[in-house]
Design a protein around this motif. Structure first.
Motif, PDB file in Angstrom:
ATOM      1  N   TRP A  61      -8.897   2.575  -6.764  1.00  0.00           N
ATOM      2  CA  TRP A  61      -8.719   2.244  -5.351  1.00  0.00           C
ATOM      3  C   TRP A  61      -7.504   2.941  -4.738  1.00  0.00           C
ATOM      4  CZ3 TRP A  61      -6.947  -3.121  -3.176  1.00  0.00           C
ATOM      5  CH2 TRP A  61      -7.285  -3.206  -1.818  1.00  0.00           C
ATOM      6  N   GLU A  62      -6.379   2.973  -5.482  1.00  0.00           N
ATOM      7  CA  GLU A  62      -5.167   3.549  -4.901  1.00  0.00           C
ATOM      8  C   GLU A  62      -5.253   5.064  -4.738  1.00  0.00           C
ATOM      9  OE1 GLU A  62      -1.925   4.087  -8.438  1.00  0.00           O
ATOM     10  OE2 GLU A  62      -2.109   2.079  -7.614  1.00  0.00           O
ATOM     11  N   ARG A  63      -6.243   5.695  -5.344  1.00  0.00           N
ATOM     12  CA  ARG A  63      -6.451   7.131  -5.133  1.00  0.00           C
ATOM     13  C   ARG A  63      -7.156   7.412  -3.802  1.00  0.00           C
ATOM     14  NH1 ARG A  63      -3.659  10.597  -6.868  1.00  0.00           N
ATOM     15  NH2 ARG A  63      -5.308  12.159  -7.016  1.00  0.00           N
ATOM     16  N   TYR A  64      -7.547   6.342  -3.094  1.00  0.00           N
ATOM     17  CA  TYR A  64      -8.256   6.496  -1.825  1.00  0.00           C
ATOM     18  C   TYR A  64      -7.604   5.710  -0.686  1.00  0.00           C
ATOM     19  CZ  TYR A  64     -11.956   8.447  -4.721  1.00  0.00           C
ATOM     20  OH  TYR A  64     -12.665   9.238  -5.600  1.00  0.00           O
ATOM     21  N   ALA A  65      -6.868   4.655  -1.001  1.00  0.00           N
ATOM     22  CA  ALA A  65      -6.427   3.747   0.065  1.00  0.00           C
ATOM     23  C   ALA A  65      -4.943   3.402   0.006  1.00  0.00           C
ATOM     24  CB  ALA A  65      -7.263   2.470   0.028  1.00  0.00           C
ATOM     25  N   GLN A  82     -11.201   7.204   7.100  1.00  0.00           N
ATOM     26  CA  GLN A  82     -11.541   7.155   5.681  1.00  0.00           C
ATOM     27  C   GLN A  82     -10.616   6.185   4.939  1.00  0.00           C
ATOM     28  OE1 GLN A  82     -14.061   8.825   3.601  1.00  0.00           O
ATOM     29  NE2 GLN A  82     -14.887   8.659   5.674  1.00  0.00           N
ATOM     30  N   PHE A  83      -9.355   6.188   5.311  1.00  0.00           N
ATOM     31  CA  PHE A  83      -8.372   5.247   4.756  1.00  0.00           C
ATOM     32  C   PHE A  83      -8.840   3.815   4.991  1.00  0.00           C
ATOM     33  CE2 PHE A  83      -4.148   3.095   5.854  1.00  0.00           C
ATOM     34  CZ  PHE A  83      -3.869   2.731   4.535  1.00  0.00           C
ATOM     35  N   ILE A  84      -9.220   3.505   6.230  1.00  0.00           N
ATOM     36  CA  ILE A  84      -9.691   2.165   6.585  1.00  0.00           C
ATOM     37  C   ILE A  84     -10.971   1.821   5.815  1.00  0.00           C
ATOM     38  CG2 ILE A  84     -10.677   0.784   8.459  1.00  0.00           C
ATOM     39  CD1 ILE A  84      -7.684   1.038   8.717  1.00  0.00           C
ATOM     40  N   PHE A  85     -11.862   2.797   5.683  1.00  0.00           N
ATOM     41  CA  PHE A  85     -13.137   2.579   4.994  1.00  0.00           C
ATOM     42  C   PHE A  85     -12.916   2.155   3.545  1.00  0.00           C
ATOM     43  CE2 PHE A  85     -16.485   4.459   2.274  1.00  0.00           C
ATOM     44  CZ  PHE A  85     -17.564   3.695   2.698  1.00  0.00           C
ATOM     45  N   TYR A  86     -12.112   2.941   2.825  1.00  0.00           N
ATOM     46  CA  TYR A  86     -11.900   2.624   1.409  1.00  0.00           C
ATOM     47  C   TYR A  86     -11.015   1.382   1.232  1.00  0.00           C
ATOM     48  CZ  TYR A  86     -14.162   6.941  -0.039  1.00  0.00           C
ATOM     49  OH  TYR A  86     -15.086   7.920  -0.273  1.00  0.00           O
ATOM     50  N   LEU A  87     -10.087   1.188   2.153  1.00  0.00           N
ATOM     51  CA  LEU A  87      -9.268  -0.022   2.105  1.00  0.00           C
ATOM     52  C   LEU A  87     -10.157  -1.256   2.238  1.00  0.00           C
ATOM     53  CD1 LEU A  87      -6.476  -1.328   2.013  1.00  0.00           C
ATOM     54  CD2 LEU A  87      -6.297  -0.969   4.485  1.00  0.00           C
ATOM     55  N   SER A  88     -11.128  -1.198   3.119  1.00  0.00           N
ATOM     56  CA  SER A  88     -12.025  -2.330   3.351  1.00  0.00           C
ATOM     57  C   SER A  88     -12.881  -2.638   2.128  1.00  0.00           C
ATOM     58  CB  SER A  88     -12.924  -2.046   4.555  1.00  0.00           C
ATOM     59  OG  SER A  88     -12.160  -1.800   5.721  1.00  0.00           O
ATOM     60  N   LEU A  92       0.801  -1.225   0.000  1.00  0.00           N
ATOM     61  CA  LEU A  92       0.000   0.000   0.000  1.00  0.00           C
ATOM     62  C   LEU A  92       0.834   1.275   0.000  1.00  0.00           C
ATOM     63  CD1 LEU A  92      -2.596  -1.032   2.757  1.00  0.00           C
ATOM     64  CD2 LEU A  92      -2.696  -1.489   0.305  1.00  0.00           C
ATOM     65  N   TYR A  93       2.064   1.227  -0.423  1.00  0.00           N
ATOM     66  CA  TYR A  93       2.948   2.376  -0.258  1.00  0.00           C
ATOM     67  C   TYR A  93       2.730   3.458  -1.322  1.00  0.00           C
ATOM     68  CZ  TYR A  93       5.183  -0.557   3.231  1.00  0.00           C
ATOM     69  OH  TYR A  93       5.413  -1.346   4.330  1.00  0.00           O
ATOM     70  N   SER A  94       3.443   3.422  -2.432  1.00  0.00           N
ATOM     71  CA  SER A  94       3.298   4.488  -3.434  1.00  0.00           C
ATOM     72  C   SER A  94       2.011   4.349  -4.236  1.00  0.00           C
ATOM     73  CB  SER A  94       4.501   4.486  -4.386  1.00  0.00           C
ATOM     74  OG  SER A  94       4.626   3.241  -5.035  1.00  0.00           O
ATOM     75  N   GLY A  95       1.474   3.155  -4.304  1.00  0.00           N
ATOM     76  CA  GLY A  95       0.187   2.872  -4.935  1.00  0.00           C
ATOM     77  C   GLY A  95      -0.358   1.648  -4.235  1.00  0.00           C
ATOM     78  N   ILE A  96      -1.113   0.828  -4.946  1.00  0.00           N
ATOM     79  CA  ILE A  96      -1.539  -0.453  -4.386  1.00  0.00           C
ATOM     80  C   ILE A  96      -1.225  -1.537  -5.411  1.00  0.00           C
ATOM     81  CG2 ILE A  96      -3.429  -1.848  -3.494  1.00  0.00           C
ATOM     82  CD1 ILE A  96      -4.849   0.644  -2.627  1.00  0.00           C
ATOM     83  N   GLU A 152      -0.877   4.648   0.885  1.00  0.00           N
ATOM     84  CA  GLU A 152      -0.202   5.521   1.841  1.00  0.00           C
ATOM     85  C   GLU A 152       0.182   6.858   1.209  1.00  0.00           C
ATOM     86  OE1 GLU A 152       3.011   3.876   3.982  1.00  0.00           O
ATOM     87  OE2 GLU A 152       1.737   2.470   5.097  1.00  0.00           O
ATOM     88  N   SER A 153       0.579   6.842  -0.048  1.00  0.00           N
ATOM     89  CA  SER A 153       0.996   8.086  -0.701  1.00  0.00           C
ATOM     90  C   SER A 153      -0.138   9.107  -0.727  1.00  0.00           C
ATOM     91  CB  SER A 153       1.483   7.802  -2.125  1.00  0.00           C
ATOM     92  OG  SER A 153       0.461   7.206  -2.916  1.00  0.00           O
ATOM     93  N   ILE A 154      -1.367   8.629  -0.908  1.00  0.00           N
ATOM     94  CA  ILE A 154      -2.529   9.531  -0.919  1.00  0.00           C
ATOM     95  C   ILE A 154      -2.776  10.103   0.476  1.00  0.00           C
ATOM     96  CG2 ILE A 154      -5.048   9.533  -1.109  1.00  0.00           C
ATOM     97  CD1 ILE A 154      -3.579   9.828  -3.765  1.00  0.00           C
ATOM     98  N   ILE A 155      -2.626   9.263   1.499  1.00  0.00           N
ATOM     99  CA  ILE A 155      -2.823   9.735   2.874  1.00  0.00           C
ATOM    100  C   ILE A 155      -1.770  10.774   3.231  1.00  0.00           C
ATOM    101  CG2 ILE A 155      -2.971   9.055   5.298  1.00  0.00           C
ATOM    102  CD1 ILE A 155      -5.250   8.061   3.414  1.00  0.00           C
ATOM    103  N   PHE A 156      -0.525  10.522   2.866  1.00  0.00           N
ATOM    104  CA  PHE A 156       0.546  11.489   3.127  1.00  0.00           C
ATOM    105  C   PHE A 156       0.276  12.795   2.382  1.00  0.00           C
ATOM    106  CE2 PHE A 156       2.876   8.125   5.092  1.00  0.00           C
ATOM    107  CZ  PHE A 156       3.847   8.740   5.853  1.00  0.00           C
TER     108      PHE A 156
END
Length: 397
Positions: free
Chosen positions: A257-261, A301-307, A212-216, A263-267
């Motif tokens: 998905w990677e636009r929401y879940a 929100q991270f957890i929500f979209y990851l789920s 989940l780092y730079s993308g998924i 790590e790079s998006i969260i940062f």
């Protein structure tokens, strides 16, 4: 009983014996015969060959109190080395391991170019240094595996690396011409899943590992082999659409998905909220420890979209084990329970959901393990997770 060509049977038996020795760590000839269903004569002949080749060693058990001390067989980890390379945007990482997958040396090279020829030359220079330095064993460097953060075909041609803007590059062939050692390329997420299977999850044949780092990225081990899809491009799960008409993605679609879940998006989101550049995990953890409501909302929100994405993955692949490789999840209290609570569909089936205990080094350790597997010519490895701290030198080019 396997029947057929004698040389082929001998090869199959050799593979069975090596696999069992590696799996058990130490095993006697008698137990080896029982576990492989091979005759003692076959075991004796094959073991003699492996001892002569220096691939296995004998050890006398010193504290065996009843009867004769058995002679135990184990893989000779010092017989050679595997070189794993992580080719990422802005950095090349290198790890040398012994034949038991234990890291011996690591270093990284910072790069400020994406030019293929420049990076190729840098790889050649670095690999030649390792080849010269680690030639003190019987087999030297037995193989090299490179983790690619992009699409790799079944023929090991780089189809596309988004951040490097590489298209249709035959890195394998270009390196082998210069190095003289077998080179293999594999997607980084696949290698992460391989590391999880080899070093941690020995009791599963079907494992998914989402990085989940730079993308998924999604690495898939199905029946103890990589699931690659038609041309080798399976696993681009980060571009599964979870929000129709949502955020624009570099792939051309919206709502990936990677636009929401990732790590790079969260940062990126937290950096914008707090007007802080070069945000660190330590800063985020400090905010979490303080109970910062804004940061907690972002993580929820991270957890929500990851789920949402995990629910889709589980229903598509019905895995035994799912591993999530994310430092944010490791520092966020009760993250695994929060995710599990969201996975409440009555038709979703999986045995275990885990956060990776290997972390960011999983792809490069998976690269080392794959080189070992190919050298030993076994269908699968069970290696102990012996990750130890080794000097990690960084060089800027």
């Amino acid at each position: 009983m396997v029947t057929g060509d004698a040389a082929y049977i001998k090869k199959i038996n050799r593979s069975l014996i090596i696999r069992e020795i590696v799996k058990e760590g130490m095993i006697s000839r008698a137990d080896l015969s029982k576990s492989t269903n091979l005759t003692r004569a076959t075991i004796s002949a094959q073991v003699a060959d492996l001892l002569e080749e220096g691939l296995i060693i004998e050890t006398h058990l010193e504290h065996y109190t009843v009867g004769r001390k058995p002679i135990m067989l184990s893989l000779n980890g010092n017989a050679g080395y595997a070189l794993g390379i992580d080719l990422d945007y802005g950095e090349l990482s290198f790890t040398i391991s012994d034949l038991l997958g234990c890291p011996i040396s690591s270093n990284s090279v910072k790069i400020n170019t994406t030019d293929y020829k420049d990076i190729l030359q840098l790889l050649i220079e670095q690999i030649k240094k390792f080849k010269a330095e680690f030639n003190d064993s019987r087999y030297g460097i037995v193989g090299i595996v490179i983790a690619i953060h992009g699409l790799v075909s079944k023929e090991e041609i780089i189809h596309y690396v988004p951040r490097l803007k590489w298209h249709e590059k035959n890195l394998k062939s270009d390196l082998e011409r210069e190095i003289g050692i077998p080179i293999h390329l594999e997607n980084n997420a696949n290698l992460s899943s391989f590391a999880e299977r080899v070093f941690v999850h020995h009791e599963t044949d079907n494992l998914l590992c989402a990085t989940l780092y730079s993308g998924i990225g999604l690495g898939m081990m199905m029946n103890n082999d990589f699931f690659r899809g038609h041309e080798g491009y399976a696993g681009e799960i980060g571009h599964m659409i979870v929000v129709p008409g949502g955020k624009q993605c570099n792939c051309g679609n919206k709502g990936c998905w990677e636009r929401y879940a990732s790590e790079s998006i969260i940062f990126q989101h937290l950096s914008e909220l707090r007007q802080i550049e070069n945000l660190t995990y330590e800063q985020i953890q400090e905010w979490l420890n303080e109970g910062d409501e804004e940061v907690l909302d972002v993580m929820e929100q991270f957890i929500f979209y990851l789920s949402i994405g995990l629910n889709n993955m589980i229903n598509m692949y019905n895995p035994d084990v799912i591993v999530l490789d994310s430092k944010l999840l490791r520092i966020y209290p009760n993250s695994l329970k929060k995710i599990s609570d969201n996975l409440n569909s009555s038709i979703s089936h999986y045995r275990e959901l885990r956060i990776s205990s290997i972390g960011r080094k999983s792809s490069i350790l998976g690269a080392c393990a794959l080189a070992i597997k190919q050298f030993l010519d076994v269908p699968m490895l069970n290696l102990p997770f012996l990750l130890k701290t080794v000097p990690d030198e960084s060089v800027i080019i």
